[in-house]
Structures are given as C-alpha cells and as structure tokens.
Design a protein around this motif. Sequence first.
Motif, short mmCIF file in Angstrom:
data_model
loop_
_atom_site.label_atom_id
_atom_site.label_comp_id
_atom_site.label_asym_id
_atom_site.label_seq_id
_atom_site.Cartn_x
_atom_site.Cartn_y
_atom_site.Cartn_z
N SER A 3 34.65 -32.92 -53.87
CA SER A 3 34.39 -31.47 -53.81
C SER A 3 34.07 -30.94 -52.42
O SER A 3 33.50 -29.86 -52.28
CB SER A 3 33.27 -31.09 -54.78
OG SER A 3 33.63 -31.40 -56.10
N ALA A 4 34.39 -31.68 -51.38
CA ALA A 4 34.17 -31.19 -50.02
C ALA A 4 35.03 -29.96 -49.79
O ALA A 4 36.23 -29.98 -50.06
CB ALA A 4 34.49 -32.27 -49.00
N GLY A 5 34.43 -28.87 -49.36
CA GLY A 5 35.15 -27.63 -49.10
C GLY A 5 35.63 -26.91 -50.35
O GLY A 5 36.33 -25.91 -50.25
N TYR A 6 35.26 -27.39 -51.51
CA TYR A 6 35.69 -26.80 -52.77
C TYR A 6 35.16 -25.36 -52.87
O TYR A 6 33.98 -25.12 -52.66
CB TYR A 6 35.17 -27.64 -53.94
CG TYR A 6 35.62 -27.16 -55.30
CD1 TYR A 6 36.91 -27.40 -55.75
CD2 TYR A 6 34.76 -26.46 -56.12
CE1 TYR A 6 37.33 -26.96 -56.98
CE2 TYR A 6 35.17 -26.01 -57.37
CZ TYR A 6 36.46 -26.26 -57.78
OH TYR A 6 36.87 -25.82 -59.02
N ASN A 7 36.03 -24.42 -53.13
CA ASN A 7 35.70 -23.00 -53.25
C ASN A 7 35.27 -22.37 -51.93
O ASN A 7 34.67 -21.30 -51.93
CB ASN A 7 34.63 -22.73 -54.31
CG ASN A 7 35.18 -22.81 -55.71
OD1 ASN A 7 36.37 -22.55 -55.93
ND2 ASN A 7 34.34 -23.16 -56.65
N SER A 20 30.56 -32.64 -51.69
CA SER A 20 30.16 -31.23 -51.77
C SER A 20 29.89 -30.57 -50.41
O SER A 20 29.33 -29.48 -50.36
CB SER A 20 28.93 -31.06 -52.68
OG SER A 20 29.25 -31.48 -53.99
N ALA A 21 30.24 -31.22 -49.34
CA ALA A 21 30.02 -30.63 -48.01
C ALA A 21 30.81 -29.33 -47.92
O ALA A 21 32.01 -29.31 -48.19
CB ALA A 21 30.45 -31.59 -46.91
N GLY A 22 30.14 -28.24 -47.58
CA GLY A 22 30.79 -26.96 -47.43
C GLY A 22 31.33 -26.35 -48.71
O GLY A 22 32.00 -25.33 -48.67
N GLY A 23 31.01 -26.95 -49.84
CA GLY A 23 31.44 -26.38 -51.11
C GLY A 23 30.83 -25.00 -51.27
O GLY A 23 29.66 -24.80 -50.98
N ASN A 24 31.62 -24.03 -51.66
CA ASN A 24 31.19 -22.63 -51.83
C ASN A 24 30.79 -21.96 -50.52
O ASN A 24 30.18 -20.89 -50.55
CB ASN A 24 30.04 -22.50 -52.85
CG ASN A 24 30.46 -22.91 -54.23
OD1 ASN A 24 31.56 -22.61 -54.68
ND2 ASN A 24 29.59 -23.62 -54.93
N GLY A 35 28.17 -34.55 -44.29
CA GLY A 35 27.08 -35.13 -45.06
C GLY A 35 27.07 -34.58 -46.47
O GLY A 35 27.56 -33.48 -46.73
N ASN A 36 26.51 -35.32 -47.38
CA ASN A 36 26.42 -34.92 -48.78
C ASN A 36 25.71 -33.58 -48.90
O ASN A 36 24.56 -33.44 -48.52
CB ASN A 36 25.68 -36.00 -49.56
CG ASN A 36 25.64 -35.72 -51.04
OD1 ASN A 36 26.19 -34.72 -51.52
ND2 ASN A 36 25.00 -36.60 -51.78
N GLY A 37 26.41 -32.56 -49.37
CA GLY A 37 25.82 -31.24 -49.58
C GLY A 37 25.59 -30.43 -48.32
O GLY A 37 25.02 -29.34 -48.38
N ALA A 38 26.03 -30.92 -47.18
CA ALA A 38 25.83 -30.17 -45.92
C ALA A 38 26.55 -28.84 -46.01
O ALA A 38 27.73 -28.78 -46.33
CB ALA A 38 26.34 -30.97 -44.74
N GLY A 39 25.84 -27.75 -45.78
CA GLY A 39 26.44 -26.42 -45.79
C GLY A 39 26.89 -25.92 -47.14
O GLY A 39 27.58 -24.92 -47.25
N TYR A 40 26.50 -26.61 -48.19
CA TYR A 40 26.86 -26.16 -49.53
C TYR A 40 26.24 -24.78 -49.76
O TYR A 40 25.06 -24.57 -49.51
CB TYR A 40 26.35 -27.16 -50.59
CG TYR A 40 26.81 -26.83 -51.98
CD1 TYR A 40 28.08 -27.22 -52.41
CD2 TYR A 40 26.00 -26.14 -52.86
CE1 TYR A 40 28.51 -26.92 -53.69
CE2 TYR A 40 26.43 -25.83 -54.13
CZ TYR A 40 27.69 -26.22 -54.55
OH TYR A 40 28.12 -25.92 -55.81
N ASN A 41 27.03 -23.82 -50.15
CA ASN A 41 26.62 -22.43 -50.36
C ASN A 41 26.24 -21.72 -49.06
O ASN A 41 25.58 -20.68 -49.10
CB ASN A 41 25.45 -22.31 -51.35
CG ASN A 41 25.90 -22.46 -52.78
OD1 ASN A 41 27.01 -22.09 -53.12
ND2 ASN A 41 25.04 -23.02 -53.60
N ALA A 42 26.62 -22.26 -47.92
CA ALA A 42 26.31 -21.60 -46.65
C ALA A 42 27.09 -20.29 -46.56
O ALA A 42 28.22 -20.19 -47.03
CB ALA A 42 26.67 -22.50 -45.48
#
Length: 189
Positions: A3-7, A20-24, A35-42
Amino acid sequence: GNSAGYNALNAYDSNFIGSSAGGNATDANNANFIGNGAGYNAFNAQSSNFIGYQAGLSASGATNSNFIGYGAGDNAINAEGSNFIGFLSGAYAYYAINSNFLGEGAGAGATNASGSTFLGTNAGNGATFADYSNFIGRYAGYGATGASYSNFIGYDSGINATASTQSIAIGTMAMNNAYTAPNTIAIGY
C-alpha cells in the motif's frame, strides 16, 4: 511496500518506500516517504522527506521539511521548512514554522515555536509561545510557556518557565520553574 503511495493525490515525482508509506498523502509532490507509515495521510508536504516509522504521519502544512526518526513530525501542523530529527521529535508540534528540533522528544507538542531551535532530549517538549527561542540541553525549556525570544542553555534549564520572554538562562536548572521573569538573565546552577 504494501500500500505504499496507495490513494496518494497530487504526489508526482515522489518516492514511497515501506508499508503504507505516503498512503493517502495529498499535495505531496517531489517528496520522499521512507518507512512503515511514513507520511501516511500527510497533507501539503511538497518537497519534504519523511524517513522512519510513522515519520510525518498525518502531518499537515509541512512543505520543504525533513522529519527523520520514529514518529518524528507525527501529526505536526504548520511546520513548513522545519527539521525534526529524533524519536518523536516535533510530534504534535503546532505552528513550528522554520524550526529545528533535534533529539528524542525535542519539540514534541510544542505550540507556537516558529523559528526556534531545540537541541537535546525533550528540549522544548510541550513548550508554548516559544517563537524564536533556543533551548539547548536535556530538558531545556521543557514545558516553558511564554518564552519567546529566549535562550535556555544547560541540563534542565528553563523547565516550566512561565512568562519569561526575552530571557537567558545558562547552567543546570537555571530559571527552572521561574514565574513572570521576562528580560531576565540567570547564570549558574
């Protein structure tokens, strides 16, 4: 990663590495999420680097910033042009524009700390109204309120200092728990 960059939206020329990096992520072009979850929802994180587990997670208004370390810049709001380096440094910081927080927990939860430099474990952690200040040393400026344009240098200097605008504290525990001490100079242990 999964899910990296997903959405991701408006995130062209960016790199997403890790689960999930950059996801959303939204409005995050020319950025690096590693990294795991880095920037998620940023949101609004153009030309930024979020490196480490959940670095920059849900950060908003972090253009041209570098958040490096586990949870660095997590939920930071309005931290444009800032560098948060270390475990949870700058996490939940609010209005910390053009600031540098280096060290575990440095600047975490800081509010209105634009143009400030906090160096050391928990330096400036929870500080409010500490714009254009320098807190250097372990726990320097921890919980300080109303300490804009101040310099607290030394272990535990300026802890919980209140209404201490334009003050200088040099030495271990200098101005510790000071109350209503604007334009003050305190030197020594």
